[in-house]
Structure formats: structure tokens, C-alpha cells
Design a protein around this motif. Structure first.
Motif, mmCIF file in Angstrom:
data_model
loop_
_atom_site.group_PDB
_atom_site.id
_atom_site.type_symbol
_atom_site.label_atom_id
_atom_site.label_comp_id
_atom_site.label_asym_id
_atom_site.label_seq_id
_atom_site.Cartn_x
_atom_site.Cartn_y
_atom_site.Cartn_z
ATOM 1 N N PRO A 76 -17.273 38.302 69.359
ATOM 2 C CA PRO A 76 -18.223 37.196 69.152
ATOM 3 C C PRO A 76 -17.822 36.235 68.042
ATOM 4 N N ARG A 77 -17.125 36.728 67.016
ATOM 5 C CA ARG A 77 -16.735 35.848 65.907
ATOM 6 C C ARG A 77 -15.295 35.357 66.027
ATOM 7 N N GLU A 78 -14.612 35.702 67.095
ATOM 8 C CA GLU A 78 -13.218 35.255 67.239
ATOM 9 C C GLU A 78 -13.139 33.737 67.230
ATOM 10 N N PRO A 79 -12.211 33.180 66.459
ATOM 11 C CA PRO A 79 -12.118 31.723 66.385
ATOM 12 C C PRO A 79 -11.533 31.109 67.651
ATOM 13 N N VAL A 80 -12.123 30.002 68.045
ATOM 14 C CA VAL A 80 -11.615 29.193 69.147
ATOM 15 C C VAL A 80 -11.618 27.744 68.698
ATOM 16 N N GLU A 185 -14.602 27.265 65.752
ATOM 17 C CA GLU A 185 -15.855 27.986 65.597
ATOM 18 C C GLU A 185 -15.721 29.362 66.225
ATOM 19 N N GLY A 186 -16.736 30.207 66.012
ATOM 20 C CA GLY A 186 -16.723 31.526 66.625
ATOM 21 C C GLY A 186 -16.977 31.442 68.120
ATOM 22 N N TRP A 187 -16.408 32.381 68.859
ATOM 23 C CA TRP A 187 -16.539 32.389 70.317
ATOM 24 C C TRP A 187 -18.005 32.401 70.744
ATOM 25 N N ALA A 188 -18.842 33.237 70.122
ATOM 26 C CA ALA A 188 -20.249 33.306 70.504
ATOM 27 C C ALA A 188 -20.948 31.971 70.276
ATOM 28 N N GLN A 189 -20.547 31.241 69.256
ATOM 29 C CA GLN A 189 -21.152 29.944 68.992
ATOM 30 C C GLN A 189 -20.810 28.962 70.109
ATOM 31 N N PHE A 190 -19.543 28.946 70.513
ATOM 32 C CA PHE A 190 -19.149 28.062 71.615
ATOM 33 C C PHE A 190 -19.870 28.450 72.895
ATOM 34 N N ALA A 191 -19.891 29.753 73.207
ATOM 35 C CA ALA A 191 -20.470 30.224 74.458
ATOM 36 C C ALA A 191 -21.969 29.940 74.524
ATOM 37 N N GLY A 272 -20.355 32.825 61.189
ATOM 38 C CA GLY A 272 -20.140 33.183 62.587
ATOM 39 C C GLY A 272 -18.722 33.062 63.089
ATOM 40 N N GLN A 273 -17.770 32.751 62.201
ATOM 41 C CA GLN A 273 -16.368 32.673 62.620
ATOM 42 C C GLN A 273 -15.509 33.586 61.751
ATOM 43 N N ALA A 274 -14.693 34.407 62.383
ATOM 44 C CA ALA A 274 -13.792 35.307 61.661
ATOM 45 C C ALA A 274 -12.539 34.569 61.236
ATOM 46 N N SER A 275 -12.011 34.936 60.084
ATOM 47 C CA SER A 275 -10.689 34.456 59.697
ATOM 48 C C SER A 275 -9.659 35.046 60.651
ATOM 49 N N ALA A 276 -8.803 34.197 61.205
ATOM 50 C CA ALA A 276 -7.756 34.675 62.104
ATOM 51 C C ALA A 276 -6.603 35.306 61.358
ATOM 52 N N LEU A 277 -6.576 35.141 60.031
ATOM 53 C CA LEU A 277 -5.402 35.519 59.241
ATOM 54 C C LEU A 277 -5.730 36.600 58.212
ATOM 55 N N ASP A 278 -6.719 37.420 58.513
ATOM 56 C CA ASP A 278 -7.196 38.422 57.563
ATOM 57 C C ASP A 278 -6.878 39.838 58.046
ATOM 58 N N ALA A 279 -7.635 40.349 58.985
ATOM 59 C CA ALA A 279 -7.501 41.726 59.446
ATOM 60 C C ALA A 279 -6.383 41.860 60.481
ATOM 61 N N ARG A 286 -12.746 38.737 58.168
ATOM 62 C CA ARG A 286 -13.974 38.459 57.431
ATOM 63 C C ARG A 286 -14.566 37.125 57.892
ATOM 64 N N ASP A 287 -15.849 36.987 57.753
ATOM 65 C CA ASP A 287 -16.554 35.792 58.215
ATOM 66 C C ASP A 287 -16.312 34.648 57.229
ATOM 67 N N ILE A 288 -15.662 33.596 57.696
ATOM 68 C CA ILE A 288 -15.437 32.418 56.861
ATOM 69 C C ILE A 288 -16.337 31.254 57.262
ATOM 70 N N GLY A 289 -17.052 31.416 58.375
ATOM 71 C CA GLY A 289 -17.968 30.378 58.817
ATOM 72 C C GLY A 289 -17.298 29.272 59.609
ATOM 73 N N SER A 290 -18.124 28.452 60.234
ATOM 74 C CA SER A 290 -17.659 27.354 61.079
ATOM 75 C C SER A 290 -18.116 26.023 60.509
ATOM 76 N N VAL A 291 -17.286 25.006 60.673
ATOM 77 C CA VAL A 291 -17.523 23.689 60.078
ATOM 78 C C VAL A 291 -17.609 22.632 61.177
ATOM 79 N N ARG A 292 -18.559 21.738 61.042
ATOM 80 C CA ARG A 292 -18.602 20.513 61.856
ATOM 81 C C ARG A 292 -18.675 19.334 60.897
ATOM 82 N N VAL A 293 -18.055 18.239 61.282
ATOM 83 C CA VAL A 293 -18.104 17.014 60.487
ATOM 84 C C VAL A 293 -18.535 15.880 61.411
ATOM 85 N N ARG A 294 -19.561 15.155 61.006
ATOM 86 C CA ARG A 294 -20.074 14.046 61.808
ATOM 87 C C ARG A 294 -20.247 12.812 60.926
#
Length: 327
Positions: A76-80, A185-191, A272-279, A286-294
Motif C-alpha cells: 500500500p505504501r509502495e511509491p509510484v 505517492e503511495g500505491w494505495a493513495q493512487f488507487a 503514506g509513501q515508503a522510501s524506496a531507498l531504505d529497507a 520508512r514512511d516519508i510521505g507524499s508531496v503535491r505542488v499546485r
């Protein structure tokens, strides 16, 4: 790229290669179709081999997609990388695949794009592949500059700096690719937002998809194959920052406040987003969170969540958006 447990040996070899192969004439022997007389580089010593040869990291073209509801491999937190374009079904490009391929050449609603990710810089940017009516197809050169991937186009074999989207060597030198506003963002967030969307299917390559070959990288003291100085203002080299044009906001500052409104843009953060470069597994970072900029009208703005050393290397005169004010 090499795994971190081989970093010390690879770094020694890489630095030796700099002195032996920084001369563009040496690169020309390896790249006979590249016009090395045209370049924006002032110091060829900045270009080194990352280890794999040209196309040793295989870029993908026209990947297959499956419905969001059919995907059962992603945590669910895998980054996409989320690509949501007007008139097109939303698409998710999992970092577990981009980790091993770095570039995906695709076409969305007739628009040719390149979805890119450089693990050493944590830079994920999507580009329009059209230049003056010509559609380019990108591959991975195997070269690095300031630890950032150098792409190349197969049509002219010009070299392109991924973090900048700019051609730095060859016929296309000085050309800057148009960016497409996308985000990680995390996969669950996109889905959850796009139940009728699609996600890139697993490529037909023999790779350890889902594993992280850079385990512990974003907690390291120094970037891999980087010889530059540490960023200013006490920022750690591998601390994440949100880059918008030539400004950078520390991710930690944004995560603490969750919303920042400055210089005409609105940055938002949520967990809701996991670091891809941690575990060892991408999904378990670990959860680093997701960012949007508008912008002020609510439209998505092109941005990149990269490491602080990368911003400092490519935007040395850039502005750091710190809690005490811009510097």
C-alpha cells in the motif's frame, strides 16, 4: 547501478576511471555517433562511469498496463509515479520497476513521454519526448554527473542530464525538454483516487523487482560516486528537498507544517509513501510521505523530490526555502 555493499570498491574504480576517461576523445571512441564538439560541459572530469555500460540498465518502451483492481503485488505504501493527463486514463509507474530500468518511454493520449527515475538522486521527472516536431526515444548511457543519470536519445545519441532535462553533449546540446507535472505517492493513495486507472505491469526482464539494491542509501553520510561539497545551511546531503524551478524546500519542514504557501505555490504533504531507498524491500521502507505542488488556481506544478546534494550541485545559485526565510 552497483549495490551499496560494493560502493567503496566501485567508488575507487570510478575515481580512477575519471582520470583515465574524462577526456572526451576517450568517450568518443565509445560513442562514435555522438557529436562531442558540441557541449555545455566546462569540466569533463564531472562525467564518470556509473558501472554499467550503455544500455546496461535497459530503458523500457511502450510497457503493458493492467487495471488498478488487478494489481496484487504492490504494498500500500509502495511509491509510484502518478501521471494524470487530461483525456487519458490515469497511470501509475511503480518505482520497483523504475529502480531497475530508470526510463520508461511511453505514449499517453497521443503524447510521447519519458517517465524517469534516478535512484542515486531520488529524482523522478516526466518529460515530453518531442523536440521541434521530432519524437525522441531515451536510453540510459551508464554515465553519471554529480551522481545523476545521464540519459541519451537514440536518434542523435546526444547526452541529456536527467535532473535538468537538458542536453549537455551532442547535436541537441542546449535543448531543454518540456516537463509534465507528475508526482510520487503511495500505491494505495493512487488507487483510492483512481479506481478506474491502470498501473504498469511487471516487465519481462530477469530482475529482482520489489527488492531495493540501494538498501540504506538515503541514511548514508555521503552520496554514491559524488565528489562535490555538502549542501549549505546544515542540510544533510541525502536529505530530501522539494524542488520547484530553482527553489528547494526541505521535506522535513513541509512534513512538519503539512501545507506551505509561498512564492505563488502551495506545497502539501501527507503520510503514506515508503522510501524506496531504505529497507531491503521497497514496500517496507520508512514512511516519508507524499508531496503535491499546485499553483494558486489549484493546477499541478512540475516539481521533484530530490536529495539536497543534487539541488546544490545543479542549482548552485538556487534559493533554499528555509523556516527562517529564503537564503
Amino acid at each position: 547501478m552497483p549495490t551499496l555493499r560494493h560502493a567503496a570498491a566501485a567508488l575507487a574504480l570510478g575515481l580512477f576511471a575519471v582520470s583515465a576517461a574524462a577526456d572526451p576523445a576517450r568517450w568518443a571512441a565509445e560513442w562514435p555517433e555522438t557529436d562531442f564538439s558540441r557541449t555545455t560541459l566546462e569540466d569533463w572530469d564531472e562525467v564518470i562511469s556509473g558501472g554499467p555500460p550503455k544500455d546496461g540498465i535497459p530503458a523500457l518502451s511502450e510497457p503493458a498496463f493492467i487495471p488498478v483492481g488487478a494489481e496484487d503485488r504492490l504494498g500500500p505504501r509502495e511509491p509510484v509515479i502518478a501521471v494524470e493527463m487530461a483525456g487519458a486514463v490515469p497511470r501509475a509507474y511503480p518505482i520497483r520497476y523504475l529502480m531497475w530500468h530508470e526510463i520508461v518511454n511511453d505514449r499517453i493520449a497521443g503524447r510521447p513521454v519519458a517517465v524517469t527515475y534516478c535512484p542515486l538522486c531520488n529524482s523522478g521527472i516526466t518529460f515530453d519526448r518531442r523536440v521541434d516536431g521530432r519524437v525522441l526515444t531515451f536510453g540510459v548511457s551508464g554515465k553519471l554527473r554529480h551522481s545523476d543519470m545521464i540519459m541519451y536519445d537514440r536518434e542523435t545519441e546526444s547526452w541529456w542530464q536527467q535532473a535538468l532535462g537538458e542536453a549537455i553533449v551532442g547535436e541537441m546540446t542546449g535543448t531543454v525538454l518540456e516537463t509534465v507535472p507528475t508526482w510520487m505517492e503511495g500505491w494505495a493513495q493512487f488507487a483510492a483516487r483512481n479506481p478506474e486507472g491502470v498501473v504498469m505491469d511487471e516487465p519481462d526482464w530477469n530482475r529482482r523487482y520489489g527488492a531495493n539494491p540501494y538498501r540504506g542509501y538515503d541514511s548514508a553520510d555521503r552520496p554514491f560516486l559524488y565528489a562535490g561539497e555538502d549542501p549549505p545551511h546544515g542540510l544533510r546531503p541525502l536529505e530530501r528537498v522539494v524542488r520547484v524551478d530553482d527553489r528547494a524546500w526541505p521535506l522535513a519542514r513541509l512534513a512538519e507544517r503539512e501545507v506551505i504557501r509561498e512564492v505563488g505555490v502551495v506545497l502539501s504533504w501527507r503520510p503514506g509513501q515508503a522510501s524506496a531507498l531504505d529497507a531491503g524491500r521497497v514496500a517496507e521502507g520508512r514512511d516519508i510521505g507524499s508531496v503535491r505542488v499546485r499553483d494558486g488556481q489549484g493546477r499541478d506544478v512540475t516539481h521533484d523530490v530530490m536529495f539536497a546534494f543534487t539541488f546544490d550541485a545543479f542549482w548552485p545559485e538556487g534559493t533554499w526555502m528555509l523556516e527562517g526565510g529564503p537564503r
